[in-house]
Design a protein around this motif. Structure first.
Motif, PDB file in Angstrom:
ATOM      1  N   ALA A   1       0.829  -1.208   0.000  1.00 31.01           N
ATOM      2  CA  ALA A   1       0.000   0.000   0.000  1.00 31.01           C
ATOM      3  C   ALA A   1       0.860   1.253   0.000  1.00 31.01           C
ATOM      4  O   ALA A   1       0.584   2.201  -0.744  1.00 31.01           O
ATOM      5  N   GLN A   2       1.902   1.272   0.807  1.00 28.92           N
ATOM      6  CA  GLN A   2       2.786   2.435   0.856  1.00 28.92           C
ATOM      7  C   GLN A   2       3.468   2.657  -0.484  1.00 28.92           C
ATOM      8  O   GLN A   2       3.569   3.796  -0.954  1.00 28.92           O
ATOM      9  N   LEU A   3       3.916   1.592  -1.123  1.00 29.75           N
ATOM     10  CA  LEU A   3       4.573   1.718  -2.423  1.00 29.75           C
ATOM     11  C   LEU A   3       3.606   2.177  -3.515  1.00 29.75           C
ATOM     12  O   LEU A   3       3.997   2.897  -4.432  1.00 29.75           O
ATOM     13  N   ALA A   4       2.347   1.751  -3.408  1.00 24.03           N
ATOM     14  CA  ALA A   4       1.351   2.097  -4.425  1.00 24.03           C
ATOM     15  C   ALA A   4       0.623   3.397  -4.108  1.00 24.03           C
ATOM     16  O   ALA A   4      -0.129   3.906  -4.941  1.00 24.03           O
TER      17      ALA A   4
ATOM     18  N   ARG B   1      -3.925   0.320   3.278  1.00 25.90           N
ATOM     19  CA  ARG B   1      -3.881  -1.135   3.406  1.00 25.90           C
ATOM     20  C   ARG B   1      -5.255  -1.717   3.090  1.00 25.90           C
ATOM     21  O   ARG B   1      -5.376  -2.772   2.464  1.00 25.90           O
ATOM     22  N   GLN B   2      -6.302  -1.013   3.494  1.00 18.21           N
ATOM     23  CA  GLN B   2      -7.659  -1.496   3.253  1.00 18.21           C
ATOM     24  C   GLN B   2      -7.959  -1.582   1.752  1.00 18.21           C
ATOM     25  O   GLN B   2      -8.670  -2.491   1.317  1.00 18.21           O
ATOM     26  N   ALA B   3      -7.417  -0.659   0.975  1.00 12.54           N
ATOM     27  CA  ALA B   3      -7.610  -0.701  -0.481  1.00 12.54           C
ATOM     28  C   ALA B   3      -6.954  -1.943  -1.067  1.00 12.54           C
ATOM     29  O   ALA B   3      -7.551  -2.645  -1.892  1.00 12.54           O
ATOM     30  N   ILE B   4      -5.729  -2.233  -0.633  1.00  5.99           N
ATOM     31  CA  ILE B   4      -5.044  -3.439  -1.123  1.00  5.99           C
ATOM     32  C   ILE B   4      -5.826  -4.682  -0.721  1.00  5.99           C
ATOM     33  O   ILE B   4      -6.023  -5.599  -1.529  1.00  5.99           O
ATOM     34  N   HIS B   5      -6.306  -4.727   0.508  1.00  7.58           N
ATOM     35  CA  HIS B   5      -7.099  -5.857   0.991  1.00  7.58           C
ATOM     36  C   HIS B   5      -8.326  -6.076   0.102  1.00  7.58           C
ATOM     37  O   HIS B   5      -8.596  -7.203  -0.329  1.00  7.58           O
ATOM     38  N   ALA B   6      -9.072  -5.005  -0.184  1.00  5.92           N
ATOM     39  CA  ALA B   6     -10.280  -5.107  -0.997  1.00  5.92           C
ATOM     40  C   ALA B   6      -9.961  -5.567  -2.420  1.00  5.92           C
ATOM     41  O   ALA B   6     -10.692  -6.382  -2.991  1.00  5.92           O
TER      42      ALA B   6
ATOM     43  N   LEU C   1      -4.247   3.053 -10.740  1.00  4.18           N
ATOM     44  CA  LEU C   1      -3.849   2.326  -9.531  1.00  4.18           C
ATOM     45  C   LEU C   1      -3.346   0.926  -9.880  1.00  4.18           C
ATOM     46  O   LEU C   1      -2.349   0.468  -9.317  1.00  4.18           O
ATOM     47  N   ALA C   2      -3.998   0.256 -10.813  1.00  2.18           N
ATOM     48  CA  ALA C   2      -3.538  -1.071 -11.229  1.00  2.18           C
ATOM     49  C   ALA C   2      -2.099  -0.989 -11.752  1.00  2.18           C
ATOM     50  O   ALA C   2      -1.266  -1.846 -11.435  1.00  2.18           O
TER      51      ALA C   2
END
Length: 70
Positions: free
Chosen positions: A20-23, A27-32, A44-45
């Motif tokens: 998440a930090q790199l993108a 963290r919740q966005a990566i989880h989803a 984002l992709a």
């Protein structure tokens, strides 16, 4: 849209927070996204794929057009 984010992330021993930090997202966005609950924007992709050092089409795969994503 399906993805291989979790496999690629875990192969690097990264947490969701690390990616998440790199993108530049939460963290919740990566989880989803990993759980196919949210389709990321193209921008984002691309940021996720770049962070993982992979081509976009190696990280994300389109489901059948017009089909249900679940």
């Amino acid at each position: 849209m399906r993805n291989r984010i979790r496999d690629l992330r875990e192969a690097r021993r990264w947490t969701q927070t690390d990616l998440a930090q790199l993108a530049g997202v939460t963290r919740q966005a990566i989880h989803a996204i990993e759980r196919n609950k949210h389709d990321p924007s193209l921008t984002l992709a691309a940021r996720i794929a770049r962070a993982l050092g992979q081509p976009l089409d190696h990280v994300f795969h389109l489901d059948e057009l017009g089909g249900d994503r679940r």
